[in-house]
Scaffold this motif. Sequence first.
Motif, mmCIF file in Angstrom:
data_model
loop_
_atom_site.group_PDB
_atom_site.id
_atom_site.type_symbol
_atom_site.label_atom_id
_atom_site.label_comp_id
_atom_site.label_asym_id
_atom_site.label_seq_id
_atom_site.Cartn_x
_atom_site.Cartn_y
_atom_site.Cartn_z
ATOM 1 N N GLU A 1 0.806 -1.116 -0.125
ATOM 2 C CA GLU A 1 0.096 0.112 0.046
ATOM 3 C C GLU A 1 0.915 1.071 -0.154
ATOM 4 O OE1 GLU A 1 -2.385 -0.250 3.490
ATOM 5 O OE2 GLU A 1 -3.240 -2.198 3.071
ATOM 6 N N THR A 2 0.313 2.566 -0.081
ATOM 7 C CA THR A 2 0.970 3.539 -0.268
ATOM 8 C C THR A 2 2.065 3.690 1.273
ATOM 9 O OG1 THR A 2 -0.669 4.513 -1.591
ATOM 10 C CG2 THR A 2 1.134 6.041 -0.217
ATOM 11 N N ASN A 3 3.398 3.750 1.091
ATOM 12 C CA ASN A 3 3.915 3.844 2.299
ATOM 13 C C ASN A 3 4.043 2.806 3.315
ATOM 14 O OD1 ASN A 3 5.391 6.145 0.876
ATOM 15 N ND2 ASN A 3 3.934 7.386 1.875
ATOM 16 N N LEU A 4 3.717 1.639 2.889
ATOM 17 C CA LEU A 4 3.326 0.492 4.051
ATOM 18 C C LEU A 4 3.327 -0.841 3.297
ATOM 19 C CD1 LEU A 4 2.512 0.360 6.977
ATOM 20 C CD2 LEU A 4 0.210 -0.500 6.022
ATOM 21 N N ILE A 5 4.008 -1.782 3.831
ATOM 22 C CA ILE A 5 3.747 -3.011 3.246
ATOM 23 C C ILE A 5 3.403 -4.134 4.430
ATOM 24 C CG2 ILE A 5 5.486 -3.025 1.473
ATOM 25 C CD1 ILE A 5 7.458 -4.185 3.118
ATOM 26 N N ARG A 6 2.691 -5.101 4.363
ATOM 27 C CA ARG A 6 2.212 -5.768 5.137
ATOM 28 C C ARG A 6 2.733 -7.242 4.745
ATOM 29 N NH1 ARG A 6 -2.670 -4.309 4.879
ATOM 30 N NH2 ARG A 6 -2.619 -2.709 6.702
ATOM 31 N N ALA A 7 3.517 -7.959 5.780
ATOM 32 C CA ALA A 7 3.968 -9.284 5.474
ATOM 33 C C ALA A 7 3.534 -10.394 6.468
ATOM 34 C CB ALA A 7 5.501 -9.438 5.779
ATOM 35 N N SER A 8 3.000 -11.205 5.802
ATOM 36 C CA SER A 8 2.326 -12.378 6.742
ATOM 37 C C SER A 8 2.671 -13.617 6.195
ATOM 38 C CB SER A 8 0.758 -11.928 6.779
ATOM 39 O OG SER A 8 0.419 -12.144 5.211
ATOM 40 N N VAL A 9 2.609 -14.511 7.314
ATOM 41 C CA VAL A 9 3.013 -15.982 7.123
ATOM 42 C C VAL A 9 2.078 -16.763 7.961
ATOM 43 C CG1 VAL A 9 5.488 -15.686 6.736
ATOM 44 C CG2 VAL A 9 4.525 -16.300 8.931
ATOM 45 N N ASN A 10 1.894 -18.169 7.379
ATOM 46 C CA ASN A 10 0.870 -18.985 8.222
ATOM 47 C C ASN A 10 1.487 -20.169 8.083
ATOM 48 O OD1 ASN A 10 -0.161 -20.229 5.924
ATOM 49 N ND2 ASN A 10 -1.627 -18.194 6.062
ATOM 50 N N ASN A 11 1.275 -21.311 8.873
ATOM 51 C CA ASN A 11 1.822 -22.655 8.745
ATOM 52 C C ASN A 11 0.692 -23.790 8.895
ATOM 53 O OD1 ASN A 11 1.206 -23.234 11.515
ATOM 54 N ND2 ASN A 11 3.010 -22.288 11.977
ATOM 55 N N PRO A 12 0.736 -25.161 8.544
ATOM 56 C CA PRO A 12 -0.267 -26.160 8.694
ATOM 57 C C PRO A 12 -0.990 -26.152 10.026
ATOM 58 C CG PRO A 12 1.842 -26.875 7.885
ATOM 59 C CD PRO A 12 2.149 -25.406 8.318
ATOM 60 N N GLU A 13 -0.040 -25.544 11.281
ATOM 61 C CA GLU A 13 -0.821 -25.724 12.583
ATOM 62 C C GLU A 13 -1.629 -24.424 12.483
ATOM 63 O OE1 GLU A 13 2.755 -25.974 12.479
ATOM 64 O OE2 GLU A 13 2.344 -27.910 12.130
ATOM 65 N N GLN A 14 -2.144 -23.823 11.641
ATOM 66 C CA GLN A 14 -2.882 -22.576 11.596
ATOM 67 C C GLN A 14 -2.526 -21.558 12.444
ATOM 68 O OE1 GLN A 14 -5.843 -22.864 9.602
ATOM 69 N NE2 GLN A 14 -5.008 -24.761 9.104
ATOM 70 N N GLU A 15 -1.139 -21.391 12.729
ATOM 71 C CA GLU A 15 -0.636 -20.320 13.331
ATOM 72 C C GLU A 15 -0.398 -19.153 12.346
ATOM 73 O OE1 GLU A 15 1.695 -22.875 16.831
ATOM 74 O OE2 GLU A 15 2.490 -22.657 15.014
ATOM 75 N N GLU A 16 -0.306 -18.142 12.713
ATOM 76 C CA GLU A 16 -0.013 -16.830 11.717
ATOM 77 C C GLU A 16 0.810 -15.583 12.514
ATOM 78 O OE1 GLU A 16 -3.951 -15.281 10.806
ATOM 79 O OE2 GLU A 16 -4.488 -17.056 9.692
ATOM 80 N N ALA A 17 1.529 -15.031 11.512
ATOM 81 C CA ALA A 17 2.273 -13.799 11.937
ATOM 82 C C ALA A 17 2.371 -12.712 10.933
ATOM 83 C CB ALA A 17 3.743 -14.345 12.038
ATOM 84 N N GLU A 18 2.141 -11.619 11.410
ATOM 85 C CA GLU A 18 1.896 -10.380 10.716
ATOM 86 C C GLU A 18 2.881 -9.273 11.106
ATOM 87 O OE1 GLU A 18 -1.795 -9.342 8.679
ATOM 88 O OE2 GLU A 18 -1.702 -7.410 9.650
ATOM 89 N N GLU A 19 3.529 -8.477 9.972
ATOM 90 C CA GLU A 19 4.113 -7.383 10.540
ATOM 91 C C GLU A 19 3.969 -6.084 9.377
ATOM 92 O OE1 GLU A 19 6.911 -6.132 12.379
ATOM 93 O OE2 GLU A 19 7.373 -8.269 13.615
ATOM 94 N N GLU A 20 3.648 -5.085 10.019
ATOM 95 C CA GLU A 20 3.396 -3.952 9.117
ATOM 96 C C GLU A 20 4.814 -2.964 9.241
ATOM 97 O OE1 GLU A 20 0.126 -1.673 10.261
ATOM 98 O OE2 GLU A 20 -1.348 -3.094 9.370
ATOM 99 N N ILE A 21 5.333 -2.561 7.946
ATOM 100 C CA ILE A 21 6.537 -1.959 7.893
ATOM 101 C C ILE A 21 6.373 -0.673 6.971
ATOM 102 C CG2 ILE A 21 8.863 -2.182 7.260
ATOM 103 C CD1 ILE A 21 8.014 -5.415 7.153
ATOM 104 N N GLU A 22 6.859 0.354 7.608
ATOM 105 C CA GLU A 22 6.856 1.521 6.937
ATOM 106 C C GLU A 22 7.838 1.672 5.908
ATOM 107 O OE1 GLU A 22 6.649 5.367 9.593
ATOM 108 O OE2 GLU A 22 4.843 4.716 10.457
ATOM 109 N N VAL A 23 7.411 2.195 4.742
ATOM 110 C CA VAL A 23 8.322 2.220 3.695
ATOM 111 C C VAL A 23 8.013 3.443 2.789
ATOM 112 C CG1 VAL A 23 8.488 -0.386 3.410
ATOM 113 C CG2 VAL A 23 6.828 0.652 1.911
ATOM 114 N N GLN A 24 9.013 3.698 1.767
ATOM 115 C CA GLN A 24 8.808 4.545 0.764
ATOM 116 C C GLN A 24 8.050 3.814 -0.563
ATOM 117 O OE1 GLN A 24 12.145 7.312 0.247
ATOM 118 N NE2 GLN A 24 13.067 6.622 2.222
#
Length: 366
Positions: free
Chosen positions: A286-309
Amino acid sequence: MKITALREDLLKPLQIVGSVVERRQQSPILANTLLSVVGNQLTLTGTDLEVEMVAKAEVQCDEDGDITLPARKLMDLCKTLPEGARITIQIEDERAVIRSGRSRFTLSLLPAAEYPNIEPIDDALTIKLTQGQLKQLFDQTQFAMAQQDVRYYLNGLMLEIAATTVTCVATDGHRLAHCAVAVDTGIPETRQIIIPRKGVIELSRLLENKDELLELQVSQNHIRVVLPEVIFTSKLIDGKFPDYQQVIPKDPDKQLVVSRETLLQAFNRISVLSNEKFRGMRLQLETNLIRASVNNPEQEEAEEEIEVQYDSEGFEIGFNIGYFMDALSVIKTEEVSVELTDSNHSCLVKGLNDDSSKYVIMPMRL
């Protein structure tokens, strides 16, 4: 024949040549190190028939000659002796008796005449560059080499020598690492060779980040690197490397700029919960932002929002998070540039305003 040397003078060259000696050998002679004495100079050689390492040591000796001794045992014995210990190696009744202080060891010999040598390098192309330059080329690219790929030419590092540059490229078919340094080689025709994986790893261990010149010789089937105290020789992979220029994206129309350390730390955190087999990561831009996410077979999830240009249109793309982290780990600049086209095309990762190293990562379908 009697050789006398200090422990430290013997241990370092033994460790260098011993690194290429495999523990399990088809031929017993390949588990040995060749020791050749001329005057007061001892030359040690180790080989597995693909890679050969030659190192030198100053010793005292009563006569010139050649012997072979078990590489690992001799190295381990030297390691266990105290610092500053004086070691003598004497040939008695076709055995080597090693003495140091009150210690005495007897090792079996094998005939030096049976020791294999990699054939001499003829009509070699010879160039000079610094250790630091060759180390940079290897460090920036070798992580992207394939491992046991059926496309055997990918299981190594491509070295390209041109008139004014030396370039290294590695790819496993899913990502590509490219690094070039300016070297005035003066050669009229560009030459490409492929160094096998083991040769790359062993040579990397020898190189130091300094301005000392080394000599690089390339023949039809071999590469040889001559350092002040070590001569490294490796067979080459006989094959044609893919046209890497076709893989590097030419004009991506979207660019995001971000702190290298910030991005690497964020990816490092979420990678803990990524799928261990596929390592897939979803990136939403998105504008000046990226959202990085992962998940695994155990239905666990992780997400990070990172400010960027970033000021282009938003879209979503998938990558192998491990490939991204490998590239970010070797980039030297504080900020990185990630250049993209769309969710179906490779992205180009490099240091901001630094074209010496480039990393191409193929997208994943998630």
